[in-house]
Design a protein around this motif. Sequence first.
Motif, PDB file in Angstrom:
ATOM      1  N   ALA A 120       0.598  -1.247   0.060  1.00  0.00           N
ATOM      2  CA  ALA A 120       0.046  -0.076   0.026  1.00  0.00           C
ATOM      3  C   ALA A 120       0.921   1.220   0.091  1.00  0.00           C
ATOM      4  CB  ALA A 120      -0.866   0.047   1.128  1.00  0.00           C
ATOM      5  N   GLU A 121       2.204   1.046   0.571  1.00  0.00           N
ATOM      6  CA  GLU A 121       2.965   2.516   0.528  1.00  0.00           C
ATOM      7  C   GLU A 121       3.398   2.733  -0.701  1.00  0.00           C
ATOM      8  OE1 GLU A 121       3.116  -0.267   2.385  1.00  0.00           O
ATOM      9  OE2 GLU A 121       2.568   0.321   4.167  1.00  0.00           O
ATOM     10  N   ARG A 122       3.132   1.675  -1.512  1.00  0.00           N
ATOM     11  CA  ARG A 122       3.977   2.009  -3.006  1.00  0.00           C
ATOM     12  C   ARG A 122       2.685   2.366  -3.993  1.00  0.00           C
ATOM     13  NH1 ARG A 122       8.125  -1.314  -5.567  1.00  0.00           N
ATOM     14  NH2 ARG A 122       6.964  -0.451  -7.422  1.00  0.00           N
ATOM     15  N   ALA A 123       1.614   2.056  -3.626  1.00  0.00           N
ATOM     16  CA  ALA A 123       0.137   2.060  -4.604  1.00  0.00           C
ATOM     17  C   ALA A 123      -0.923   2.465  -3.939  1.00  0.00           C
ATOM     18  CB  ALA A 123       0.352   0.707  -5.491  1.00  0.00           C
ATOM     19  N   ALA A 124      -1.274   3.845  -4.041  1.00  0.00           N
ATOM     20  CA  ALA A 124      -2.577   4.233  -3.393  1.00  0.00           C
ATOM     21  C   ALA A 124      -3.698   4.498  -4.575  1.00  0.00           C
ATOM     22  CB  ALA A 124      -2.033   5.746  -2.605  1.00  0.00           C
ATOM     23  N   PHE A 125      -4.984   4.328  -3.998  1.00  0.00           N
ATOM     24  CA  PHE A 125      -5.958   4.372  -5.061  1.00  0.00           C
ATOM     25  C   PHE A 125      -7.038   5.320  -4.254  1.00  0.00           C
ATOM     26  CE2 PHE A 125      -3.964   0.652  -6.481  1.00  0.00           C
ATOM     27  CZ  PHE A 125      -3.850   0.910  -7.675  1.00  0.00           C
ATOM     28  N   GLY A 277      -4.871   5.829   0.759  1.00  0.00           N
ATOM     29  CA  GLY A 277      -6.468   5.846   0.917  1.00  0.00           C
ATOM     30  C   GLY A 277      -7.017   7.202   1.441  1.00  0.00           C
ATOM     31  N   HIS A 278      -5.921   8.193   1.565  1.00  0.00           N
ATOM     32  CA  HIS A 278      -6.611   9.429   1.977  1.00  0.00           C
ATOM     33  C   HIS A 278      -7.172  10.305   0.750  1.00  0.00           C
ATOM     34  CE1 HIS A 278      -6.780  13.267   4.110  1.00  0.00           C
ATOM     35  NE2 HIS A 278      -6.037  13.820   2.983  1.00  0.00           N
ATOM     36  N   GLN A 279      -8.477  10.742   0.961  1.00  0.00           N
ATOM     37  CA  GLN A 279      -9.095  11.701   0.077  1.00  0.00           C
ATOM     38  C   GLN A 279      -9.307  12.988   0.719  1.00  0.00           C
ATOM     39  OE1 GLN A 279     -12.890   9.913  -1.288  1.00  0.00           O
ATOM     40  NE2 GLN A 279     -11.856   7.998  -1.324  1.00  0.00           N
TER      41      GLN A 279
END
Length: 286
Positions: A120-125, A277-279
């Motif tokens: 997750a540290e390398r790929a966020a959506f 995951g932050h929006q």
Amino acid sequence: MNPTTAAPPVPAGQRSVQYDAFHAARARTDLVARLYAAAMGEDYPVEVAASSSCDWPLLGLMTARLKMRPGQLLVDAGCGTGGIGLWLARALALRLEGFDLSPVAIAHAADRRSRFGLPAERAAFRVAELENTGLPDASAHGIVCVDAFGGAADRSAALRELGRVLAPGGRLVMTRAARQGAAPAWTEQARAAGLTVEHVDERPAEPALWERLYQLWIAHADELRSELGEAQAQNMLREAHQVLPKLPGRRAVLLTLRRPATSPAGPCAADTMTRPGHQPDERTPK
């Protein structure tokens, strides 16, 4: 589905519902993937499994045009279920931020990270729109946008937004289409977003790909209804019947736009990445 060849754009909220339903239905069966694979043949990148015109030649061309270095940040704009961005991030040792209108697609993209060996540290959506990404100024070293730009409610605003996110010297590679013989305004549009046109790569096989795919959808209409449900099947068949007559004379390209290295784009945040995951402001498509 391919927003660049579908019907005229509808409000973002309606598009989100439509795409949510499509991605949820597709997750229940491999029928759609099998039809894409049949249309592309050996050029179908099975692992990517994108609902777009992304084939092996396009992946290779995007890799070459991005000219990115390991550790840099790639943004996948309109990422769908994430396969394109995840493949590029793994292949080029990049960090990745992907966004899409569809929360269902974003959930699938996050679930697919482990298949590509990316934490997750390398790929966020995130859920976001092309016109309002929520990403910081000058934060991306590269952006890819495959078959998503045509679905923007305001294409000029979308291009300005992607240009804002791009760091000085960074590149945006995007699929675009026009009519053969027409004079597209790509240079003027790029200039208005603070970008320059670096390459226009023709994709002569792309229209025939869509023709094969749409014919397969029509030929397998009963299976689509059985496995995806009547509503999703009707949406796909409507798209096929609407777009097929428009394919002759279609010109498809990969457009590479670059922000000048000396561009006054504001403080360069390209070495930062928002929390996975932050929006910002918890915005969702309207």
